[in-house]
Enzyme design. Structure first.
Site, PDB file in Angstrom:
ATOM      1  N   LYS A   1       0.828  -1.206   0.000  1.00  0.00           N
ATOM      2  CA  LYS A   1       0.000   0.000   0.000  1.00  0.00           C
ATOM      3  C   LYS A   1       0.868   1.264   0.000  1.00  0.00           C
ATOM      4  O   LYS A   1       0.614   2.183  -0.757  1.00  0.00           O
ATOM      5  CB  LYS A   1      -0.921   0.047   1.237  1.00  0.00           C
ATOM      6  CG  LYS A   1      -1.917  -1.076   1.323  1.00  0.00           C
ATOM      7  CD  LYS A   1      -2.874  -0.878   2.493  1.00  0.00           C
ATOM      8  CE  LYS A   1      -2.208  -0.873   3.859  1.00  0.00           C
ATOM      9  NZ  LYS A   1      -1.575  -2.159   4.233  1.00  0.00           N
TER      10      LYS A   1
ATOM     11  N   ARG B   1      11.503  -6.383   4.239  1.00  0.00           N
ATOM     12  CA  ARG B   1      11.216  -4.968   4.015  1.00  0.00           C
ATOM     13  C   ARG B   1      12.170  -4.065   4.806  1.00  0.00           C
ATOM     14  O   ARG B   1      12.480  -4.328   5.960  1.00  0.00           O
ATOM     15  CB  ARG B   1       9.778  -4.688   4.445  1.00  0.00           C
ATOM     16  CG  ARG B   1       9.340  -3.281   4.183  1.00  0.00           C
ATOM     17  CD  ARG B   1       7.869  -3.201   4.011  1.00  0.00           C
ATOM     18  NE  ARG B   1       7.160  -3.183   5.271  1.00  0.00           N
ATOM     19  CZ  ARG B   1       5.837  -3.078   5.347  1.00  0.00           C
ATOM     20  NH1 ARG B   1       5.105  -3.036   4.266  1.00  0.00           N
ATOM     21  NH2 ARG B   1       5.257  -3.048   6.518  1.00  0.00           N
TER      22      ARG B   1
END
Ligand code: AMP
Length: 219
Positions: A13, A128
């Site tokens: 997102k 990440r």
């Protein structure tokens, strides 16, 4: 236009919201980033939310409404925004439109739901790395920065978020299923939902996102 990104943690997102924000000139409002900034700054808000965020739970709706209303009331948001991470519960969704109306911003025009299988989400999050300075995200395998540990956008040091550790990720996924997934139906019923296949490269996903953005902007 008010654009909302929905999807599980690790769906991409933040990355896609940033791309939309850059292409369409709408400020990106990421509640997760705002709360992390509050924690880093040691503000009263930061002190209140720090341990909640570290455990993977959600901050209460009332606090979030105040944070969002304050941000959306600023002049750069007057033509619209890209919301990343808000709303995240049914009460948040129900208060968002009245909140937008109060500050003359209309209502949510497009909700982009990024669909990604859970196994892939866990794989993505563990690699990440994020930039606390400018909010850019990288991935050790799928989207490495040019120089290891350094943000391509602003040169800041990249970090692994405390809530990106695997046990916290599992808790965040369970919270997502319980609290946030119902919003998919809520926005589908209101006719503003676009479901996007969230697997593939950042570019492939962005071309799908961009297609629904272009259509929504022209209608
Ligand atoms: P994110 O970066 O969007 O995954 O957000 C990180 C953490 O911030 C979440 O796990 C929550 O603890 C908190 N948070 C962010 N946005 C919200 C929201 N809309 N409602 C409640 N908590 C939030």
């Amino acid at each position: 236009m008010i654009v909302v990104f929905l999807g599980p943690p690790g769906a991409g997102k933040g990355t896609q919201a940033l791309r939309v924000s850059e292409k369409y000139g709408l400020p990106m409002v990421s509640t997760g980033d705002m709360l992390r900034e509050a924690v880093a700054a040691g503000s009263a808000l930061g002190a209140k939310v720090k341990s909640i965020m570290e455990s993977g739970d959600l901050v209460d709706d009332e606090t979030m409404a105040a944070v969002v209303e304050d941000r959306l009331g600023q002049p750069d948001c007057s033509d619209g925004v890209v919301l990343d991470g808000y709303p995240r519960t049914a009460p948040q969704a129900q208060t968002l439109d009245p909140l937008l109306a109060r500050i003359d911003m209309g209502s949510v025009g497009l909700v982009i739901m990024l669909d990604v299988p859970e196994g892939e989400v866990v794989r993505r999050i563990s690699g990440r790395r994020s930039c606390p300075g400018c909010g850019s995200n990288f991935h050790l395998t799928f989207q490495p920065p040019t120089t290891e540990g350094v943000c391509d956008q602003c040169g800041g040091d990249l970090i692994q978020r405390a809530d990106d550790k695997e046990d916290v990720v599992r808790e965040r996924l369970s919270v997502y299923r319980r609290m946030t997934e119902p919003l998919v139906d809520y926005y589908r019923q209101r006719g503003v939902l676009a479901e996007i296949e969230g697997s593939g490269t950042v570019e492939e996903i962005f071309s799908r996102v961009d297609a629904v953005m272009a259509e929504a902007m022209s209608s």
